[in-house]
Design an enzyme around this catalytic site. Structure first.
Site, PDB file in Angstrom:
ATOM      1  N   TYR A 192      -2.008   6.812   3.857  1.00 25.42           N
ATOM      2  CA  TYR A 192      -2.546   7.075   5.186  1.00 25.42           C
ATOM      3  C   TYR A 192      -2.614   8.572   5.483  1.00 25.42           C
ATOM      4  O   TYR A 192      -2.441   8.999   6.613  1.00 25.42           O
ATOM      5  CB  TYR A 192      -1.737   6.333   6.257  1.00 25.42           C
ATOM      6  CG  TYR A 192      -1.588   4.874   5.922  1.00 25.42           C
ATOM      7  CD1 TYR A 192      -2.671   4.019   6.036  1.00 25.42           C
ATOM      8  CD2 TYR A 192      -0.389   4.366   5.432  1.00 25.42           C
ATOM      9  CE1 TYR A 192      -2.559   2.678   5.676  1.00 25.42           C
ATOM     10  CE2 TYR A 192      -0.274   3.038   5.072  1.00 25.42           C
ATOM     11  CZ  TYR A 192      -1.362   2.193   5.208  1.00 25.42           C
ATOM     12  OH  TYR A 192      -1.255   0.873   4.848  1.00 25.42           O
ATOM     13  N   GLY A 235       0.847  -1.184   0.000  1.00 26.92           N
ATOM     14  CA  GLY A 235       0.000   0.000   0.000  1.00 26.92           C
ATOM     15  C   GLY A 235       0.881   1.231   0.000  1.00 26.92           C
ATOM     16  O   GLY A 235       1.011   1.937  -0.991  1.00 26.92           O
ATOM     17  N   CYS A 283      -7.238  22.783  17.353  1.00 26.87           N
ATOM     18  CA  CYS A 283      -7.131  23.106  18.778  1.00 26.87           C
ATOM     19  C   CYS A 283      -6.591  21.888  19.518  1.00 26.87           C
ATOM     20  O   CYS A 283      -7.290  21.197  20.258  1.00 26.87           O
ATOM     21  CB  CYS A 283      -8.489  23.511  19.332  1.00 26.87           C
ATOM     22  SG  CYS A 283      -8.380  24.163  21.005  1.00 26.87           S
TER      23      CYS A 283
END
Length: 410
Positions: free
Chosen positions: A365, A270, A337
């Site tokens: 990813y 991948g 945040c």
């Protein structure tokens, strides 16, 4: 992405032009690099009957799946939804390896209905599978070889404390269940994790599987997973796939001779295929000097690329708006945040507010792990194909945040 004539390009498209056309943040993928990586694996294992099953979880955009399908890839799915995406992209059911972990058994049942290659990684499900399907439908078995390998514990999946696979020390139980229900086992599978550069790890896995294979006379393939390491920073060790291909193929061919017939060799890359092809383009929103550090804030964060925060992963960062500027030290941070540092103490060509920064090796990813944390929108995706940038996912809108929410009239 390369620097030519004072500007950065992906194929023949100037990177800043992509940012201007599609806005930021935006994931940009180089189709040529994806194909190049895929072909390098096919070449490395050319002396074996190799099947390259692309790990969809790395980057699941339909256009990328279709691109890889065009060049002969199969697919590796870890959820029924990934399998459905692969079918939508044109993969045949028999080209899709389905390897769920801790999913509901109903996903296994659905995979059988769809005609996928089913890979089972626990004895409980193997027993359920046998009771329901007996010899009418084959399955593969995922084994845990108890090998610690990979660059980060969170992505090491073959060690003794891993949730993945059936321990090799439980092999006798597996054999008893297979015989009890007359299960037709057509494959053996192992995957020890990511960022493995030593060929010896794969050869050790092979030795374990080859020793087990004699107990399963109906095998069609042996699947060695993947985990091939790519370079994230200068000087990184990487997997020499050509050396691995030669050594593993030789070992596999000798095994097939002893087994009595030729089997298929499967791998499931991948990251190796898409990581280096992907770049996340972001805009500098603020340059914030403090007594100890100069921050560059950007219009993205861990909601778009969580790898630096989750795995302490390094991603090279480039100021594509000012490639010739004098270098200064910056810490590049996001707009969430939460502490979301993309890169600390990085030498970048001088950054001004509005500059476009390129975060490299973001193809794997990146978007696939993106979220709406802080109610932020997920970015667009662009594929540069034949020297033309093409939008392959629209940027989310506020309406996308509300989709699925139900107003109960409070």
């Amino acid at each position: 992405m390369e620097l030519r004539d004072g500007s950065y390009f992906i194929q023949n498209v100037q990177v800043t032009d992509i940012a201007d056309q599609f806005g930021t943040p935006v994931y940009v993928y180089d189709a040529e690099k994806i194909v190049q990586q895929f072909k390098s694996l096919k070449m490395a294992f050319s002396d074996a009957d190799v099947k390259v099953k692309y790990a969809i979880k790395a980057c699941s955009n339909l256009s990328i799946l279709k691109l890889l399908k065009r060049y002969g890839a199969g697919a590796d799915a870890v959820s029924i939804q990934e399998a459905q995406l692969a079918l939508k992209a044109g993969f045949e059911p028999g080209e899709i390896m389905f390897s769920p972990n801790c999913a509901e058994f109903e996903e296994i049942e659905e995979a059988v209905k769809l005609g996928l290659v089913v890979n089972i990684d626990n004895i409980s499900f193997l027993r359920k599978f046998g009771a329901q399907f007996r010899s009418s439908y084959p399955c593969s078995i995922r084994l845990n070889p108890h090998i610690m390998a990979g660059g980060n514990y969170k992505i090491s999946t073959g060690h003794s404390n891993s949730k993945f696979g059936i321990s090799i020390y439980q092999l006798q139980q597996v054999i008893e269940v297979v015989r009890q229900y007359n299960i037709r086992v057509n494959g053996l599978h192992v995957h020890t994790g990511s960022d493995i550069y030593e060929a010896d790890v794969f050869l050790k896995m092979a030795e374990i599987l080859f020793g087990i294979a004699a107990d399963f006379p109906d095998l069609r393939f042996i699947d060695f997973g993947s985990g091939f390491k790519v370079a994230y920073s200068e000087g990184d060790l990487v997997t020499n796939v050509y050396d691995l291909g030669i050594k593993l193929t030789q070992s596999f061919r000798e095994f097939c001779r002893q087994y009595g017939r030729k089997l298929e060799l499967w791998i499931e890359p991948g990251k190796y295929i898409v990581s280096e092809a992907g770049t996340l383009l972001v805009k500098a929103t603020v340059v914030k000097p403090t007594p100890s550090v100069t921050f560059v804030g950007v219009n993205s964060g861990l909601n778009h690329l969580i790898r630096p925060m989750m795995y302490d992963a390094y991603h090279h960062i480039i100021n594509v708006s000012n490639p010739k500027g004098s270098q200064k030290m910056y810490t590049v941070v996001g707009y969430i945040c939460e502490t979301d540092t993309f890169g600390a103490d990085r030498k970048l060509n001088e950054v001004q507010e509005g500059d476009i920064l390129a975060i490299r090796n973001a193809g794997a990813y990146g978007f696939s792990m993106a979220s709406n944390y802080n109610s932020r929108l997920r970015p667009a995706e662009v594929l540069v194909f034949n020297n033309e940038p093409k939008l392959i996912r629209e940027r989310e809108t506020f309406d996308d945040l509300l989709k699925g929410q139900v107003d109960i009239g409070l």
